[in-house]
Design a protein around this motif. Sequence first.
Motif, PDB file in Angstrom:
ATOM      1  N   GLU A  22       0.836  -1.201   0.000  1.00 54.14           N
ATOM      2  CA  GLU A  22       0.000   0.000   0.000  1.00 54.14           C
ATOM      3  C   GLU A  22       0.869   1.249   0.000  1.00 54.14           C
ATOM      4  OE1 GLU A  22      -4.381  -0.713   1.693  1.00 54.14           O
ATOM      5  OE2 GLU A  22      -2.888  -0.406   3.233  1.00 54.14           O
ATOM      6  N   ASN A  23       1.982   1.168   0.695  1.00 51.91           N
ATOM      7  CA  ASN A  23       2.990   2.222   0.647  1.00 51.91           C
ATOM      8  C   ASN A  23       4.292   1.621   0.129  1.00 51.91           C
ATOM      9  OD1 ASN A  23       1.448   4.426   2.125  1.00 51.91           O
ATOM     10  ND2 ASN A  23       1.417   2.813   3.661  1.00 51.91           N
ATOM     11  N   GLU A  24       5.145   2.456  -0.474  1.00 50.22           N
ATOM     12  CA  GLU A  24       6.436   1.988  -0.972  1.00 50.22           C
ATOM     13  C   GLU A  24       7.528   2.431  -0.009  1.00 50.22           C
ATOM     14  OE1 GLU A  24       7.298   2.935  -5.016  1.00 50.22           O
ATOM     15  OE2 GLU A  24       5.217   2.704  -5.659  1.00 50.22           O
ATOM     16  N   ARG A 126     -10.595  -1.739  -0.059  1.00 44.94           N
ATOM     17  CA  ARG A 126      -9.907  -3.023  -0.166  1.00 44.94           C
ATOM     18  C   ARG A 126     -10.835  -4.104  -0.724  1.00 44.94           C
ATOM     19  NH1 ARG A 126      -6.639  -3.609   5.607  1.00 44.94           N
ATOM     20  NH2 ARG A 126      -5.001  -2.066   5.173  1.00 44.94           N
ATOM     21  N   ILE A 127     -12.061  -4.116  -0.245  1.00 42.58           N
ATOM     22  CA  ILE A 127     -13.018  -5.124  -0.722  1.00 42.58           C
ATOM     23  C   ILE A 127     -13.285  -4.935  -2.209  1.00 42.58           C
ATOM     24  CG2 ILE A 127     -15.371  -6.007  -0.488  1.00 42.58           C
ATOM     25  CD1 ILE A 127     -15.242  -5.050   2.472  1.00 42.58           C
ATOM     26  N   ASP A 128     -13.490  -3.703  -2.619  1.00 40.83           N
ATOM     27  CA  ASP A 128     -13.747  -3.436  -4.040  1.00 40.83           C
ATOM     28  C   ASP A 128     -12.571  -3.869  -4.913  1.00 40.83           C
ATOM     29  OD1 ASP A 128     -16.233  -2.372  -3.480  1.00 40.83           O
ATOM     30  OD2 ASP A 128     -15.518  -0.296  -3.422  1.00 40.83           O
ATOM     31  N   ALA A 129     -11.349  -3.767  -4.376  1.00 32.63           N
ATOM     32  CA  ALA A 129     -10.161  -4.124  -5.153  1.00 32.63           C
ATOM     33  C   ALA A 129      -9.859  -5.618  -5.131  1.00 32.63           C
ATOM     34  CB  ALA A 129      -8.952  -3.363  -4.624  1.00 32.63           C
ATOM     35  N   GLN A 249      -7.118  -7.728  -1.007  1.00 39.77           N
ATOM     36  CA  GLN A 249      -6.803  -6.635  -1.926  1.00 39.77           C
ATOM     37  C   GLN A 249      -5.541  -6.945  -2.723  1.00 39.77           C
ATOM     38  OE1 GLN A 249      -5.812  -2.955   0.015  1.00 39.77           O
ATOM     39  NE2 GLN A 249      -5.285  -1.910  -1.883  1.00 39.77           N
ATOM     40  N   HIS A 250      -4.491  -7.356  -2.038  1.00 39.98           N
ATOM     41  CA  HIS A 250      -3.211  -7.551  -2.709  1.00 39.98           C
ATOM     42  C   HIS A 250      -3.130  -8.871  -3.462  1.00 39.98           C
ATOM     43  CE1 HIS A 250      -1.474  -3.846  -1.353  1.00 39.98           C
ATOM     44  NE2 HIS A 250      -1.958  -4.085  -0.147  1.00 39.98           N
TER      45      HIS A 250
END
Length: 283
Positions: A22-24, A126-129, A249-250
């Motif tokens: 989610e973050n880099e 997250r759910i949508d993704a 999500q991921h």
Amino acid sequence: MEDACAEAGFDAAGAEPLRIAENEIWRLPNQGVIVRIARPGQWEAAVREVRVARWLAENEVPAVRALPVDQPVKPQDRPVTFWEELPPYENGTVLDVVNLLKRLHPLPVPKFTLGRLDPFVRIAERIDAATTLSDDDRAWLHRRRAELSERWNQRPAGLPECVVHGDAWVGNVAGTDAGPRLMDFERVSVGPPEWDLVSTAVKMTTTGAVSAAEYAEFCSLYGADVTQWEGYELLAGARELRMATYAAQHAATRPEWRAEAQYRVNCLRGRATPRPWRWKGIM
């Protein structure tokens, strides 16, 4: 990252990716600098993280330190912050977590705005993704989020509210030779301390990653056992939902996460054996 480093006065040459999620998170070799690139639209959160880091330093809480540069910077609508690089470390322990929480929770609320704790932030997105899940699973997760959110607004009284870390688990504590350091201030806010305690509790009751003996010592040191509070099932449910939807999500872009993401959803939906479910760690 290159634009951000140029703006802040660092050399991006040879930057090494440490974590891309989610973050880099990037490392600038030979400079002692860690670069954290947030999602678009997270400017206020990045500003708050830097303020929190400096507030923790002022209050002598062992934590990763924000570097003394003018930050965040915002190239291409991505908030970027710069942090000291810690020496080699492993994840902290359950006891490290509780000892740091005992340093954090008694502090007076700072004068700058922290905002209220929201256990359900980004869960709907997250759910949508989570495109590897079925439509039925995603619809169930949305209903579960709505149910828990409504109950959160009517949760029972507990310990006095305070500054909470928001994601207090061993993965957000660096175990260094000089002692544990608290990391990741994205969710620091004002709310019930039980939310910080439940992160460890579910590692015993839900995932089985923490033994009963470890958890008993955690409770003894803190002075409270959140599993005995009448609001525990609500907070544990919210924590489980965050963990499941993060994986889901991921999994949409990381095939190696798909089986674990689906298993977590199956557990929440009653398709698996009773707790603890032995969820696998994912990175």
